[in-house]
Design a protein around this motif. Sequence first.
Motif, mmCIF file in Angstrom:
data_model
loop_
_atom_site.group_PDB
_atom_site.id
_atom_site.type_symbol
_atom_site.label_atom_id
_atom_site.label_comp_id
_atom_site.label_asym_id
_atom_site.label_seq_id
_atom_site.Cartn_x
_atom_site.Cartn_y
_atom_site.Cartn_z
ATOM 1 N N HIS A 84 0.832 -1.208 0.000
ATOM 2 C CA HIS A 84 0.000 0.000 0.000
ATOM 3 C C HIS A 84 0.868 1.260 0.000
ATOM 4 N N ARG A 85 1.882 1.301 0.878
ATOM 5 C CA ARG A 85 2.747 2.475 0.957
ATOM 6 C C ARG A 85 3.557 2.654 -0.328
ATOM 7 N N TRP A 86 3.990 1.536 -0.903
ATOM 8 C CA TRP A 86 4.754 1.589 -2.158
ATOM 9 C C TRP A 86 3.887 2.135 -3.291
ATOM 10 N N ALA A 87 2.648 1.631 -3.399
ATOM 11 C CA ALA A 87 1.732 2.107 -4.440
ATOM 12 C C ALA A 87 1.405 3.587 -4.242
ATOM 13 N N ARG A 88 1.236 3.992 -2.990
ATOM 14 C CA ARG A 88 0.942 5.398 -2.686
ATOM 15 C C ARG A 88 2.088 6.306 -3.142
ATOM 16 N N ALA A 89 3.328 5.867 -2.907
ATOM 17 C CA ALA A 89 4.487 6.659 -3.316
ATOM 18 C C ALA A 89 4.519 6.830 -4.826
ATOM 19 N N MET A 90 4.148 5.793 -5.575
ATOM 20 C CA MET A 90 4.139 5.899 -7.043
ATOM 21 C C MET A 90 3.045 6.845 -7.517
ATOM 22 N N LEU A 91 1.897 6.821 -6.861
ATOM 23 C CA LEU A 91 0.802 7.702 -7.251
ATOM 24 C C LEU A 91 1.150 9.169 -7.008
ATOM 25 N N LEU A 92 2.008 9.433 -6.038
ATOM 26 C CA LEU A 92 2.364 10.811 -5.716
ATOM 27 C C LEU A 92 3.426 11.395 -6.654
ATOM 28 N N VAL A 93 4.037 10.545 -7.483
ATOM 29 C CA VAL A 93 5.058 11.033 -8.410
ATOM 30 C C VAL A 93 4.389 11.815 -9.538
ATOM 31 N N GLN A 94 4.762 13.049 -9.704
ATOM 32 C CA GLN A 94 4.159 13.884 -10.743
ATOM 33 C C GLN A 94 4.907 13.794 -12.068
ATOM 34 N N SER A 95 6.219 13.609 -12.014
ATOM 35 C CA SER A 95 7.015 13.508 -13.229
ATOM 36 C C SER A 95 7.110 12.063 -13.696
ATOM 37 N N SER A 96 6.669 11.796 -14.911
ATOM 38 C CA SER A 96 6.747 10.435 -15.450
ATOM 39 C C SER A 96 8.189 9.960 -15.520
ATOM 40 N N ARG A 97 9.092 10.857 -15.838
ATOM 41 C CA ARG A 97 10.501 10.484 -15.960
ATOM 42 C C ARG A 97 11.087 10.054 -14.613
ATOM 43 N N ALA A 98 10.558 10.585 -13.530
ATOM 44 C CA ALA A 98 11.072 10.242 -12.197
ATOM 45 C C ALA A 98 10.443 8.968 -11.640
ATOM 46 N N LEU A 99 9.424 8.470 -12.322
ATOM 47 C CA LEU A 99 8.694 7.318 -11.790
ATOM 48 C C LEU A 99 9.546 6.061 -11.631
ATOM 49 N N PRO A 100 10.334 5.641 -12.640
ATOM 50 C CA PRO A 100 11.125 4.412 -12.476
ATOM 51 C C PRO A 100 12.063 4.458 -11.272
ATOM 52 N N ALA A 101 12.749 5.583 -11.078
ATOM 53 C CA ALA A 101 13.682 5.685 -9.941
ATOM 54 C C ALA A 101 12.931 5.624 -8.618
ATOM 55 N N THR A 102 11.761 6.271 -8.554
ATOM 56 C CA THR A 102 10.959 6.229 -7.324
ATOM 57 C C THR A 102 10.459 4.825 -7.061
ATOM 58 N N LEU A 103 10.009 4.152 -8.104
ATOM 59 C CA LEU A 103 9.518 2.782 -7.962
ATOM 60 C C LEU A 103 10.595 1.877 -7.382
ATOM 61 N N VAL A 104 11.809 1.990 -7.912
ATOM 62 C CA VAL A 104 12.922 1.149 -7.443
ATOM 63 C C VAL A 104 13.301 1.493 -6.008
ATOM 64 N N ALA A 105 13.433 2.786 -5.726
ATOM 65 C CA ALA A 105 13.855 3.203 -4.386
ATOM 66 C C ALA A 105 12.843 2.791 -3.327
ATOM 67 N N GLU A 106 11.563 2.950 -3.622
ATOM 68 C CA GLU A 106 10.533 2.587 -2.652
ATOM 69 C C GLU A 106 10.440 1.077 -2.459
ATOM 70 N N LEU A 107 10.706 0.310 -3.512
ATOM 71 C CA LEU A 107 10.745 -1.152 -3.351
ATOM 72 C C LEU A 107 11.854 -1.538 -2.379
ATOM 73 N N GLN A 108 13.012 -0.925 -2.550
ATOM 74 C CA GLN A 108 14.123 -1.218 -1.654
ATOM 75 C C GLN A 108 13.812 -0.813 -0.224
ATOM 76 N N ASN A 109 13.225 0.356 -0.050
ATOM 77 C CA ASN A 109 12.949 0.857 1.292
ATOM 78 C C ASN A 109 11.823 0.098 1.985
ATOM 79 N N GLN A 110 10.717 -0.085 1.288
ATOM 80 C CA GLN A 110 9.547 -0.693 1.921
ATOM 81 C C GLN A 110 9.748 -2.184 2.203
ATOM 82 N N PHE A 111 10.429 -2.880 1.290
ATOM 83 C CA PHE A 111 10.557 -4.333 1.429
ATOM 84 C C PHE A 111 11.964 -4.760 1.841
#
Length: 230
Positions: free
Chosen positions: A85-112
């Motif tokens: 849930h927290r990981w999905a929420r972080a992705m939804l809050l990303v406004q820049s499409s270009r920044a999405l992959p890096a946020t997705l990876v970083a949040e996966l590492q942090n949350q899990f």
Amino acid sequence: MNHDAMNPITEEDIANYLANSPDFFERNAELLAAVQLTSPHGNRAVSLQERQAEMLREKIKMLEHRIMDMVRHGNENMIISDRIHRWARAMLLVQSSRALPATLVAELQNQFMVPQVALKIWDVDERYAQDPFAQGVSEDAKTFASSLTQPYCGVHSGFEAVNWLDDPATAMSVALIALRPGAVNSPGPAFGMLVLSSPDPQRFQAGLATDFLERIAELASAALSRLRPR
């Protein structure tokens, strides 16, 4: 029961008689007190009532262990669900499409708490074709990703995708997750792949249940769809 010397009474006959004569022990109550059995916890003799009580205690203990296992698994699943849930929420809050992959990876590492995560996607909109996440993927890797109908968990067996990690040499166990439109097991070609790795050989061991990894695949695929051509 009619038996003679040629057809002696068997244990099965006795068992059938007692099963079909529930009032036998009511008529012969003194037999219950006289029956002696061997205790499973030693060689001492115990009464039938004591043996029944021991069996009941063993069943209760077994049920208690099963309940505790269910509670433990339920708590673990709740923790994982909360992290997703927290990981999905972080992705939804990303406004820049270009920044999405890096946020997705970083949040996966942090949350899990995954030591290393890598992401590559292809067939992206031309605006993102030169970005690092869209570079360095061979046709063989794309074909392999499309062949995965469920996440792969196990040892690193020379997968090209493991080289996308910052430190491939420490990847003792990996999870390879294909990204595609729709469900993770849909027949369509993949447009990306996630690599999760750990120095612990048991972290992503073969035979691991992949339910939550499949949810991660579907959420990541949906989020990254904004990078694909419209």
